[in-house]
Design a protein around this motif. Structure first.
Motif, PDB file in Angstrom:
ATOM      1  N   ILE A  91      38.385  93.992 -45.652  1.00 38.14           N
ATOM      2  CA  ILE A  91      39.680  94.184 -45.006  1.00 38.14           C
ATOM      3  C   ILE A  91      39.579  93.685 -43.569  1.00 38.14           C
ATOM      4  N   TYR A  92      40.386  92.688 -43.233  1.00 35.60           N
ATOM      5  CA  TYR A  92      40.416  92.202 -41.855  1.00 35.60           C
ATOM      6  C   TYR A  92      41.440  92.977 -41.024  1.00 35.60           C
ATOM      7  N   HIS A  93      42.603  93.238 -41.645  1.00 34.87           N
ATOM      8  CA  HIS A  93      43.677  93.944 -40.963  1.00 34.87           C
ATOM      9  C   HIS A  93      44.332  94.915 -41.942  1.00 34.87           C
ATOM     10  N   GLN A  94      45.078  95.837 -41.403  1.00 37.26           N
ATOM     11  CA  GLN A  94      45.718  96.852 -42.228  1.00 37.26           C
ATOM     12  C   GLN A  94      46.694  96.231 -43.226  1.00 37.26           C
ATOM     13  N   GLU A  95      47.242  95.048 -42.883  1.00 37.69           N
ATOM     14  CA  GLU A  95      48.190  94.383 -43.782  1.00 37.69           C
ATOM     15  C   GLU A  95      47.552  93.932 -45.088  1.00 37.69           C
ATOM     16  N   ASN A  96      46.220  93.836 -45.120  1.00 35.83           N
ATOM     17  CA  ASN A  96      45.538  93.396 -46.344  1.00 35.83           C
ATOM     18  C   ASN A  96      45.446  94.489 -47.395  1.00 35.83           C
ATOM     19  N   VAL A  97      45.686  95.741 -47.026  1.00 32.72           N
ATOM     20  CA  VAL A  97      45.380  96.871 -47.905  1.00 32.72           C
ATOM     21  C   VAL A  97      46.258  96.885 -49.149  1.00 32.72           C
ATOM     22  N   ASN A  98      47.573  96.728 -48.995  1.00 34.92           N
ATOM     23  CA  ASN A  98      48.486  96.872 -50.134  1.00 34.92           C
ATOM     24  C   ASN A  98      48.173  95.872 -51.246  1.00 34.92           C
ATOM     25  N   SER A  99      47.952  94.621 -50.880  1.00 24.85           N
ATOM     26  CA  SER A  99      47.689  93.604 -51.901  1.00 24.85           C
ATOM     27  C   SER A  99      46.351  93.837 -52.599  1.00 24.85           C
ATOM     28  N   ILE A 100      45.328  94.228 -51.844  1.00 25.18           N
ATOM     29  CA  ILE A 100      44.022  94.505 -52.444  1.00 25.18           C
ATOM     30  C   ILE A 100      44.120  95.689 -53.405  1.00 25.18           C
ATOM     31  N   LEU A 101      44.814  96.745 -52.984  1.00 25.17           N
ATOM     32  CA  LEU A 101      44.964  97.923 -53.848  1.00 25.17           C
ATOM     33  C   LEU A 101      45.783  97.607 -55.095  1.00 25.17           C
ATOM     34  N   SER A 102      46.808  96.783 -54.938  1.00 22.03           N
ATOM     35  CA  SER A 102      47.615  96.395 -56.100  1.00 22.03           C
ATOM     36  C   SER A 102      46.773  95.630 -57.118  1.00 22.03           C
ATOM     37  N   LEU A 103      45.895  94.755 -56.628  1.00 23.62           N
ATOM     38  CA  LEU A 103      45.010  94.023 -57.524  1.00 23.62           C
ATOM     39  C   LEU A 103      44.015  94.959 -58.207  1.00 23.62           C
ATOM     40  N   LEU A 104      43.440  95.878 -57.438  1.00 23.14           N
ATOM     41  CA  LEU A 104      42.473  96.816 -58.011  1.00 23.14           C
ATOM     42  C   LEU A 104      43.138  97.742 -59.030  1.00 23.14           C
ATOM     43  N   GLU A 105      44.374  98.110 -58.782  1.00 16.80           N
ATOM     44  CA  GLU A 105      45.079  98.975 -59.727  1.00 16.80           C
ATOM     45  C   GLU A 105      45.324  98.256 -61.054  1.00 16.80           C
ATOM     46  N   SER A 106      45.615  96.966 -60.978  1.00 13.68           N
ATOM     47  CA  SER A 106      45.834  96.201 -62.212  1.00 13.68           C
ATOM     48  C   SER A 106      44.544  95.992 -62.994  1.00 13.68           C
ATOM     49  N   THR A 107      43.382  96.202 -62.339  1.00 13.92           N
ATOM     50  CA  THR A 107      42.085  96.031 -63.005  1.00 13.92           C
ATOM     51  C   THR A 107      41.830  97.113 -64.037  1.00 13.92           C
ATOM     52  N   HIS A 108      42.637  98.160 -64.037  1.00 14.73           N
ATOM     53  CA  HIS A 108      42.590  99.215 -65.048  1.00 14.73           C
ATOM     54  C   HIS A 108      41.274  99.982 -65.033  1.00 14.73           C
ATOM     55  N   PRO A 109      40.993 100.694 -63.933  1.00 14.41           N
ATOM     56  CA  PRO A 109      39.798 101.562 -63.939  1.00 14.41           C
ATOM     57  C   PRO A 109      40.007 102.758 -64.858  1.00 14.41           C
ATOM     58  N   SER A 110      38.967 103.162 -65.558  1.00 13.86           N
ATOM     59  CA  SER A 110      39.044 104.306 -66.460  1.00 13.86           C
ATOM     60  C   SER A 110      37.676 104.971 -66.520  1.00 13.86           C
ATOM     61  N   SER A 111      37.621 106.130 -67.158  1.00 16.26           N
ATOM     62  CA  SER A 111      36.347 106.842 -67.266  1.00 16.26           C
ATOM     63  C   SER A 111      35.342 106.067 -68.110  1.00 16.26           C
ATOM     64  N   SER A 112      35.842 105.266 -69.042  1.00 14.09           N
ATOM     65  CA  SER A 112      34.948 104.457 -69.881  1.00 14.09           C
ATOM     66  C   SER A 112      34.586 103.127 -69.226  1.00 14.09           C
ATOM     67  N   SER A 113      35.372 102.723 -68.231  1.00 14.53           N
ATOM     68  CA  SER A 113      35.108 101.471 -67.525  1.00 14.53           C
ATOM     69  C   SER A 113      35.416 101.679 -66.033  1.00 14.53           C
ATOM     70  N   PRO A 114      34.572 102.440 -65.334  1.00 15.75           N
ATOM     71  CA  PRO A 114      34.866 102.796 -63.930  1.00 15.75           C
ATOM     72  C   PRO A 114      34.596 101.625 -62.981  1.00 15.75           C
ATOM     73  N   ILE A 115      35.142 101.739 -61.793  1.00 12.83           N
ATOM     74  CA  ILE A 115      34.854 100.766 -60.744  1.00 12.83           C
ATOM     75  C   ILE A 115      34.426 101.509 -59.486  1.00 12.83           C
ATOM     76  N   CYS A 116      33.499 100.908 -58.775  1.00 15.01           N
ATOM     77  CA  CYS A 116      33.038 101.430 -57.486  1.00 15.01           C
ATOM     78  C   CYS A 116      33.453 100.430 -56.416  1.00 15.01           C
ATOM     79  N   ILE A 117      34.232 100.893 -55.440  1.00 15.87           N
ATOM     80  CA  ILE A 117      34.777 100.007 -54.416  1.00 15.87           C
ATOM     81  C   ILE A 117      34.097 100.290 -53.084  1.00 15.87           C
ATOM     82  N   TYR A 118      33.388  99.303 -52.586  1.00 18.78           N
ATOM     83  CA  TYR A 118      32.827  99.375 -51.241  1.00 18.78           C
ATOM     84  C   TYR A 118      33.835  98.741 -50.298  1.00 18.78           C
TER      85      TYR A 118
END
Length: 443
Positions: A91-118
């Motif tokens: 994240i360079y600026h706060q404006e980057n957050v919404n688009s990154i989160l929208s992409l991560l949400e579409s990745t479909h994290p679940s208990s059987s296929s979790p994601i770890c976000i640094y």
């Protein structure tokens, strides 16, 4: 009494000067006897030659970027569906957050296929202070809420919206000058064994609907990360505010396109997202049957077997002859989607993208990604963003019936002479691009 002391001090000063002059004279005479003019000339020439040869030799054998070499496959394609997918979100600026989160949400994290976000938030460091890369810690003693606090709170809320330990958030802060930010990204990705680094594009959609550049230095950081990252890299060009519910993967072939499709297959697991795979192919008489084609056919066949239902997940095949035909298909289709995913394909010229890379301005997008991020018209001006690659350049362009967000993916690369790798045939800054060998696979 005082006059007598002054006289003694003057006498001592004169005697010390005489001693000093005498020592200098003796030393000079001694050196003249010990070192002749010929020996002195040889000595100076030796120093010059030794210094001139040593410096380039050290630069040749010492490659600090070699510390970012990963000897295991750290890609989305080679991460098991049931294993935790580790993503480094920059994240360079706060404006980057919404688009990154929208992409991560579409990745479909679940208990059987979790994601770890640094989460790595950058702050430009000005001056001579030492750079800092450290885990984020909230300052409870202060009432001030910083930009980093807002960013971390947004990601924590995203984690809370996905229960059952399907999302883990580990935030970091980086205070560094732009010239060395890529070192921090690559070091953290290597240390945390990330499979994908997500980077925001240096241009984004402004409030008034125009495309504006945040900071030209961000482009240099992105290019350096692409060169040295120990895992796969994705650059997200946010050119639309639409939710990422209609996704398309443009597939031309090669390792980057296979990585893009692997990420698309994870998105296809999300029941709220529709995904279309569009495979561009030349006519049958012009197709080859090499190893790359076999690998492409294997992952496409897996996608069709596991995912395609001809309703929410669709497969299309477009036969084109040259780059002009490719542009025509992309122009007609792109406005139907809210997110386009494509491989960077840097250095990979084919019949399908021929003629698109001559004016590449943003290399991190590739040729097509560059063209799709461009705001200009005409074939000669399409390739504005070579960092996006051939296809990414095209997809980031606003001259294709609407603005569509584009994710440009580059599969894991590694550098260094003497490594056991298969050369991918693409030249990077100093070394050839190489893919980690199969014997080092984590599986």
């Amino acid at each position: 009494m005082a006059a007598g002391l002054n006289v003694k001090q003057e006498e001592r000063g004169k005697s010390s000067k005489k001693d000093s002059n005498l020592k200098q004279a003796l030393t000079s005479e001694y050196l003249k006897k010990m070192i002749t003019h010929q020996a002195f000339t040889v000595l100076i020439l030796s120093v010059i030659i030794f210094g001139g040869v040593t410096s380039p030799f050290i630069k040749y054998i010492y490659r600090p970027e070699d510390r970012f070499i990963a000897y295991k496959r750290r890609t989305v394609q080679h991460t098991k569906p049931s294993a935790e997918l580790r993503i480094l979100a920059c994240i360079y600026h706060q404006e980057n957050v919404n688009s990154i989160l929208s992409l991560l949400e579409s990745t479909h994290p679940s208990s059987s296929s979790p994601i770890c976000i640094y989460v790595l938030h950058f702050t430009n460091l000005v001056g001579r202070a030492a750079a800092i890369l450290a885990p984020y810690k909230h300052n409870k003693s202060s009432n001030l809420i910083t930009e980093t606090d807002h960013i971390v709170n947004a990601f924590n809320y995203f984690s809370q919206q996905n229960p059952n330990n399907s999302v883990t958030i580990l935030p970091f802060v980086c205070l560094s000058p732009y010239s060395t930010m890529h070192d921090d990204v690559c070091s953290l990705a290597l240390d945390k064994k990330a499979a994908l680094v997500l980077l925001p594009f240096h241009k984004h959609l402004a409030i008034d609907g125009t495309i504006e550049s945040i900071n030209p230095n961000i482009q240099n950081v992105n290019v350096n990360v692409l060169h040295y990252a120990p895992c796969s890299v994705g650059i997200l060009a946010t050119l639309s505010t639409a939710t990422m519910s209609r996704v398309a993967v443009y597939f031309f072939g090669g390792p980057d396109d296979r990585e893009a499709l692997a990420y698309g297959m994870r998105i296809a697991e999300n029941d709220t997202v529709g995904l279309t795979l569009v495979r561009f192919r030349p006519p049958k008489e012009l197709r080859d049957s090499g190893m790359e084609t076999k690998l492409d056919d294997a992952i496409v066949d897996e996608f069709r077997r596991r995912m395609v239902d001809d309703n929410r997940v669709v497969y299309r095949e477009e036969v084109v002859i040259d780059g002009e035909g490719t542009v025509g298909v992309i122009r007609a289709m792109s406005s139907q989607f809210s997110l386009l995913i494509v491989g960077r394909r840097e250095g990979k010229e084919s019949r399908l993208t021929e003629g698109l890379s001559a004016w590449n301005e943003y290399p991190e997008l590739g040729v097509v990604g560059d063209l799709l991020a461009s705001t200009t018209e005409g074939l000669s001006a399409w390739n504005e963003y070579p960092e996006l690659g051939v296809v990414g350049d095209l997809l980031a362009s606003t001259d294709f019936g609407g603005r569509v967000s584009t994710l440009v993916v580059q599969q894991q690369t590694r550098f260094g002479a003497g490594g056991k790798g298969q050369t991918a045939g693409r030249q990077k800054v100093h070394h050839q691009r190489q893919v980690a060998p199969a014997e080092f696979d984590e599986e």
